[in-house]
Design an enzyme around this catalytic site. Structure first.
Site, PDB file in Angstrom:
ATOM      1  N   HIS A   1       0.904  -1.079  -0.069  1.00  0.00           N
ATOM      2  CA  HIS A   1      -0.039  -0.059   0.023  1.00  0.00           C
ATOM      3  C   HIS A   1       0.968   1.333   0.098  1.00  0.00           C
ATOM      4  O   HIS A   1       0.477   2.296  -0.244  1.00  0.00           O
ATOM      5  CB  HIS A   1      -0.964  -0.053   1.320  1.00  0.00           C
TER       6      HIS A   1
ATOM      7  N   ASP B   1       3.331   9.460  -0.922  1.00  0.00           N
ATOM      8  CA  ASP B   1       2.307   8.836  -0.473  1.00  0.00           C
ATOM      9  C   ASP B   1       2.039   7.615  -1.427  1.00  0.00           C
ATOM     10  O   ASP B   1       1.928   7.906  -2.807  1.00  0.00           O
ATOM     11  CB  ASP B   1       0.959   9.908  -0.674  1.00  0.00           C
TER      12      ASP B   1
HETATM   13  C1  GDG Z   1      -2.021   4.125   3.085  1.00  0.00           C
HETATM   14  C2  GDG Z   1      -0.975   4.706   2.195  1.00  0.00           C
HETATM   15  C3  GDG Z   1      -2.712   4.478   0.492  1.00  0.00           C
HETATM   16  C4  GDG Z   1      -8.968  10.338   7.760  1.00  0.00           C
HETATM   17  N1  GDG Z   1      -9.453  11.172   8.794  1.00  0.00           N
HETATM   18  C5  GDG Z   1     -10.702  10.600   9.018  1.00  0.00           C
HETATM   19  C6  GDG Z   1     -11.004   9.448   8.122  1.00  0.00           C
HETATM   20  N2  GDG Z   1      -9.771   9.254   7.534  1.00  0.00           N
HETATM   21  C7  GDG Z   1      -9.564   8.077   6.299  1.00  0.00           C
HETATM   22  C8  GDG Z   1      -9.839   8.847   5.103  1.00  0.00           C
HETATM   23  C9  GDG Z   1      -8.973   7.868   4.130  1.00  0.00           C
HETATM   24  C10 GDG Z   1      -8.409   7.250   5.082  1.00  0.00           C
HETATM   25  O1  GDG Z   1      -8.361   7.763   6.488  1.00  0.00           O
HETATM   26  C11 GDG Z   1      -6.776   7.600   5.049  1.00  0.00           C
HETATM   27  O2  GDG Z   1      -5.973   6.861   3.700  1.00  0.00           O
HETATM   28  P1  GDG Z   1      -4.961   7.452   2.739  1.00  0.00           P
HETATM   29  O3  GDG Z   1      -5.066   6.759   1.484  1.00  0.00           O
HETATM   30  O4  GDG Z   1      -5.162   8.876   2.586  1.00  0.00           O
HETATM   31  O5  GDG Z   1      -3.589   7.365   3.762  1.00  0.00           O
HETATM   32  P2  GDG Z   1      -2.976   6.329   4.759  1.00  0.00           P
HETATM   33  O6  GDG Z   1      -3.792   6.171   5.968  1.00  0.00           O
HETATM   34  O7  GDG Z   1      -1.380   6.795   4.793  1.00  0.00           O
HETATM   35  O8  GDG Z   1      -2.724   4.759   3.772  1.00  0.00           O
HETATM   36  C12 GDG Z   1      -1.851   5.427   1.247  1.00  0.00           C
HETATM   37  C13 GDG Z   1      -3.540   3.761   1.512  1.00  0.00           C
HETATM   38  O9  GDG Z   1      -2.757   3.018   2.579  1.00  0.00           O
HETATM   39  C14 GDG Z   1      -4.435   2.675   0.865  1.00  0.00           C
HETATM   40  O10 GDG Z   1      -3.915   1.796  -0.027  1.00  0.00           O
HETATM   41  O11 GDG Z   1      -3.696   5.411  -0.236  1.00  0.00           O
HETATM   42  O12 GDG Z   1      -0.785   5.812   0.590  1.00  0.00           O
HETATM   43  O13 GDG Z   1      -0.218   5.363   3.150  1.00  0.00           O
HETATM   44  O14 GDG Z   1      -9.865   6.826   3.706  1.00  0.00           O
HETATM   45  O15 GDG Z   1     -11.242   8.909   4.697  1.00  0.00           O
HETATM   46  N3  GDG Z   1     -12.001   8.844   8.317  1.00  0.00           N
HETATM   47  C15 GDG Z   1     -12.999   9.193   9.361  1.00  0.00           C
HETATM   48  N4  GDG Z   1     -12.582  10.333   9.957  1.00  0.00           N
HETATM   49  C16 GDG Z   1     -11.676  10.947   9.942  1.00  0.00           C
HETATM   50  O16 GDG Z   1     -11.296  11.865  10.640  1.00  0.00           O
HETATM   51  N5  GDG Z   1     -14.253   8.606   9.347  1.00  0.00           N
END
Ligand code: GDG
Length: 727
Positions: A162, A368
Site C-alpha cells: 500500500h 504517499d
Molecule cells: C495507506 C497509504 C494509501 C482520515 N481522517 C478521518 C478518516 N480518514 C480516512 C480517510 C481515508 C483514510 O483515512 C486515509 O487514507 P490515505 O490513503 O489518505 O492514507 P494512509 O492512511 O496513509 O494509507 C496510502 C492507503 O494506504 C491505501 O492503499 O492510499 O498512500 O499510506 O480513507 O477518509 N475517516 C474518518 N474520520 C476522519 O477523521 N471517518
C-alpha cells in the site's frame, strides 16, 4: 464447498473497545462486495492492543470467527512493540517513503518481526486448504508470502504493497533488505499502486538478489512471481449512500452557516511526517502574508492521531501544534483565526460534509503510496452535494500515487512553498467553468475505478495464476532412474558441472573451493563401485587440479580442451591442432571493456578468453556484454571460434571444443546403463543435446534449458545426489 479467499493484514477489520465493531474501510467493502458470490471470505489480523489472558483470548477468538469470519492473531506487548512500532513503523515505513533520516533500527526488533510473521503464517495454515487464495497486505507482513509458499506450495498467494517502493539506493539501508524482498517473492502476484513502485521493486530484486526479470515477471526458484499495477480506489458505494443521507445534509447545512462568508481549504490525514504538514504550513504562511482579506479564509486540518507510541510522531505532533499556534497568532484578527486544527477523527458523515463544503482540497504529502483523501474529496464534489457550485478545486502533490490518475487537479511540488501558496491563490480565484471542467472527469474516474474494481482485478489476476508445480514429484522420477541403474548392478556415469551446479556461485571465483558438504558428497560418490564421476567445467586445469585433484574423479577443464580421465592419469590436451592466433587481438578489445566497465575483469585461459562482469553493476554490465558479444561476432565472423554469452560472462572458445564433445570423448557409449549430465548455464546445454540412449539431464536454476529435469539450487542438487546413492 467454496474456495476460501483469506485476506491477511496487520489489523483486522474490527475494533474491540470493548464491544466488537466492524470497520468500514474500503478493503472490507470491496472484498465483501464480490467475494460472497465466488469465495468464502476470511480475515486474519491483529485485533490491536494486547490481551494476555488466555480465556479472554479464547472468548474473543470464538466470537470473531463465528460472527465476523475473522481470525485474530494476538501479539504480546513485546511483539507488538518490536514488530509493529519497531521494525514495521520505525524501520521499514520511513525507508519505503524515502526518509532514511527517520529510520530507526534496534537489532532486537527483527526477531519480533520474524516471530509475528510466523504467527500470522500459522493462523493462515490453520484454515487454508491447498486450493485457496491468500491475499497478504502491506509492509508489516513482507515475510509471510514465502513462509506460506514453503509450507503449502500450491496456495495462490498475492501480496499488495500500500506504500511506495523506493529506489534500491534507499531500500538497501535496511539491514534485512534481502530477507524482506525474498519474503515477498513467495507470492504468485505482487501488486503496487503505480508502475514507478513496481519498477523500483524489480530493480531491488536484481541488485540485491541478482535475479533478472522482465517488466511483469520474475522467474526464480523454478517458479515465477507476476508483478502488476492496481491503483486502489475509494469505497464509492458508501460515499454515495451517505451523501444522500440526512446526517450528512445536517452537517453540511451547519458548515454552510458557520463558514457562510468564508472560503474553506481542507486537509485531512493521519498525522504522519510523510503527509507534509509542516511544509504545508510554510506555504500557508506565504499565502496568508499576501492574502488581501484573511478574515475570509479558513484552513481546516483534520489530523488523525497515528502511531503515538513512536517517538518521532509525538515530536511531529508537538511541532505542528507549535507552528499552527504561531501562524494563528500572527494572522488572527478579532473575527477569525485562520487555521482550525482538529487533532482527532471526525465521524464519516461529518467528514463527507467537510469534503463537500470545502472550496479547496489541499493534499500535499511529501510522498504517499496512493492517498485516498484526494479521491474522497473529488467524490464529494458536485452540485448535488450542496457545496461550491461546479465543485471545488483539488490541489494535489505530485508525489502522491493519486497524482497519476487525478491529473486535472492543480498539481504541486510540496517542497516548494511558493508554488503551493500560488496554487491556493489560483484555486480560490478559479471561475466556476474551469472548476467544473477539471472536476468532472476526475469524479467520473474516482467513482468508476473504486475499491471494488481494484480488489476485483487483483483477485481476478490472482485466481488466474497457475498453481506452482511441485518440482518434487518430477525429480522423484529422476532419483528412481539413478537408483534403479545403480542397484540393478549396472554402470552409471555422471558428468557434473562445478560452479553453480555442485557449488554455489560466489563473488570471487578463487574462493569457490569445495565446502565440507561437497567434500563429503564427493567422497561418497567416489566410493560407489559402479559409478564413474567426472567434473566438467569451464575452469582451467590448474583450478580443477587445485580444488579437486586429490579425488579419484575424472576432470574435464576449459569446456573439454583438457581431460584427466581418472585420478592416476595425466592431463591430455584435445586441442593440439587448434590455432589461437585470434587471442591477441581479442585480448586488446577485452581490455577496453574491462577499463570502461568497473567491476569487470578478464580471464585469460589457455584455450579461451573470458570477460567476467559478475561484480559490475548488473544493468550496465549486461548492456556492455551485449555490445561486446555483437562486436566480437563481427570481428570473428571468419574465425573457427564461438562466442558464448553465459552467466555473467562473455567467453570466446574454439568452435570444436564443447562439453558435449568432451563427454563423448570420455565414454564408451555402450558401457553405461545411465549417463547423467548436470549443469547450470548455457555451456552445459551441449551435453543435454547428446544423442545417447540412456541420458539423464538436469538443469540447476531457472533459465531456459533442454534438460529433462530441473532443480532450483546447488544445495537442492547435492541433496538430489545424496538421495540417488542412498538406497
Ligand atoms: C495507506 C497509504 C494509501 C482520515 N481522517 C478521518 C478518516 N480518514 C480516512 C480517510 C481515508 C483514510 O483515512 C486515509 O487514507 P490515505 O490513503 O489518505 O492514507 P494512509 O492512511 O496513509 O494509507 C496510502 C492507503 O494506504 C491505501 O492503499 O492510499 O498512500 O499510506 O480513507 O477518509 N475517516 C474518518 N474520520 C476522519 O477523521 N471517518
Amino acid at each position: 464447498m467454496k474456495r476460501q479467499l483469506i485476506n491477511v493484514s496487520n489489523r483486522l477489520p474490527v475494533t474491540l473497545n470493548p464491544e466488537i465493531k466492524k470497520s468500514s474501510g474500503g478493503l472490507v467493502a470491496a472484498l465483501e462486495g464480490f467475494a460472497r458470490e465466488d469465495f468464502a471470505l476470511r480475515w486474519i489480523g491483529w485485533p490491536g492492543g494486547t490481551m494476555d489472558d488466555p480465556h479472554e483470548q479464547h472468548r474473543i477468538d470464538r466470537i470473531l470467527r463465528k460472527e465476523n469470519h475473522c481470525i485474530p492473531v494476538f501479539l504480546t506487548e513485546q511483539q507488538a512493540r518490536g514488530h509493529y512500532e519497531g521494525l514495521s513503523n520505525s524501520s521499514i515505513w520511513p525507508l519505503l517513503h524515502y526518509m532514511p533520516t527517520y529510520f530507526r533500527y534496534e537489532p532486537e526488533w527483527w526477531p519480533e518481526y520474524v516471530a509475528a510473521n510466523e504467527l500470522f503464517a500459522r493462523k493462515v495454515l490453520e484454515v487454508a486448504t491447498p486450493d485457496d487464495l491468500v491475499w497478504v497486505h502491506d509492509y508489516h507482513l513482507m515475510l509471510l508470502p514465502m513462509l506460506l509458499r514453503q509450507r503449502m506450495p500450491t496456495l495462490r498467494i498475492g501480496f499488495f504493497l500500500h506504500t511506495p517502493f523506493p529506489s534500491y539506493e534507499v531500500f538497501r539501508c535496511h539491514p534485512q533488505r534481502n530477507e524482506l524482498i525474498e519474503g515477498v517473492l513467495g507470492a504468485d502476484l505482487v501488486g503496487f499502486h503505480t508502475f514507478g513502485y513496481l519498477r523500483h521493486f524489480r530493480s531491488a530484486v536484481l541488485r540485491l538478489l541478482g535475479i533478472e526479470s522482465d517488466i511483469t515477471t520474475i522467474r526464480h526458484h523454478s517458479r515465477h512471481t507476476q508483478l502488476n499495477v492496481y491503483p486502489i480506489g475509494i469505497n464509492a458505494a458508501r460515499f454515495a449512500e451517505v451523501l444522500k443521507g440526512e446526517e450528512f445534509a445536517a452537517h453540511l447545512k451547519q458548515l454552510n452557516e458557520t463558514y457562510h462568508d468564508q472560503k474553506v481549504i481542507l486537509s485531512v490525514e493521519r498525522l504522519d511526517y510523510t503527509k507534509g504538514i509542516l511544509r504545508r504550513l510554510e506555504a500557508i504562511d506565504r499565502f496568508l502574508s499576501a492574502a488581501p482579506d484573511v478574515d475570509r479564509i479558513k484552513f481546516i486540518f483534520v489530523s488523525v492521531p497515528s502511531r503515538e507510541g513512536v517517538e518521532q510522531y509525538q515530536e511531529l505532533r508537538e511541532e505542528i501544534s507549535r507552528q499552527i499556534g504561531r501562524l494563528n497568532g500572527r494572522y488572527a484578527t478579532l473575527n477569525n483565526s485562520p487555521i482550525h486544527f482538529i487533532h482527532g477523527s471526525v465521524q464519516f458523515p461529518q467528514l463527507c460534509a467537510l469534503y463537500a463544503r470545502a472550496d479547496v482540497g489541499l493534499v500535499t504529502p511529501l510522498i504517499d503510496g496512493m492517498n485516498l483523501v484526494a479521491k474522497e474529496y473529488v467524490a464529494c464534489q458536485g452540485e448535488h452535494a450542496g457545496g461550491p457550485a461546479g465543485g471545488g478545486v483539488l490541489i494535489l502533490s505530485e508525489f502522491a500515487g493519486a497524482a497519476e490518475e487525478l491529473f486535472n487537479a492543480l498539481i504541486v511540488n510540496p517542497y516548494d512553498p511558493g508554488a503551493v501558496a500560488n496554487a491556493i491563490r489560483d484555486a480560490l480565484a478559479m471561475d466556476q467553468r474551469e472548476r467544473a471542467s477539471r472536476m468532472a472527469p476526475m469524479r467520473q474516474r474516482v467513482l468508476r475505478m473504486d475499491a471494488r474494481t481494484w480488489a476485483g482485478s487483483f483477485i481476478g489476476d490472482l485466481a488466474k495464476q497457475e498453481p506452482a508445480v511441485e518440482p518434487h514429484r518430477q525429480i522423484e522420477e529422476a532419483i528412481e532412474r539413478v537408483r534403479g541403474a545403480l542397484s540393478g548392478g549396472g554402470r552409471v556415469a555422471m558428468f557434473l558441472d562445478y560452479d553453480g551446479t555442485l557449488r554455489e556461485i560466489v563473488r570471487d571465483p578463487d574462493a569457490a573451493t569445495p565446502t565440507a558438504p561437497i567434500i563429503e558428497l564427493l567422497e561418497r560418490l567416489c566410493a560407489m563401485p559402479n559409478l564413474d564421476v567426472t567434473i566438467i567445467s569451464g575452469r582451467s586445469e590448474t583450478d580443477l587440479q587445485a580444488f579437486l585433484g586429490r579425488f579419484p574423479l575424472g576432470l574435464i577443464a576449459e569446456h573439454g580442451a583438457a581431460i584427466r580421465p581418472s585420478h592416476d592419469n595425466e592431463w591430455q590436451r584435445l586441442d593440439r591442432n587448434i590455432s589461437y592466433a585470434w587471442k591477441e587481438e581479442i585480448l586488446r578489445l577485452l581490455r577496453l571493456y574491462e577499463q570502461s566497465t568497473p567491476g569487470s575483469q578478464i580471464e585469460n585461459k589457455r584455450t579461451s578468453l573470458v570477460w567476467h562482469y559478475r561484480n559490475a553493476d548488473p544493468e550496465f554490465g549486461a548492456w556492455k556484454a551485449g555490445h561486446l558479444a555483437s562486436e566480437l561476432a563481427s570481428l570473428l565472423a571468419n574465425d573457427p571460434v564461438q562466442i558464448r554469452h553465459g552467466r555473467k560472462i562473455v567467453e570466446i572458445t574454439p568452435s570444436h571444443i564443447n562439453k558435449g564433445a568432451a563427454v563423448m570423448q570420455m565414454i564408451d557409449r555402450h558401457a553405461y546403463d545411465l549417463i547423467l549430465c548436470a549443469g547450470d548455464d548455457q555451456t552445459d546445454e551441449s551435453m543435454y543435446r547428446l544423442e545417447l540412449e540412456h541420458l539423464l539431464t538436469i538443469k540447476v536454476g531457472d533459465r531456459q534449458t533442454q534438460a529433462q529435469y530441473r532443480l532450483p539450487s546447488p544445495a537442492a542438487f547435492r541433496a538430489f545426489l545424496q538421495r540417488c546413492i542412498t538406497p
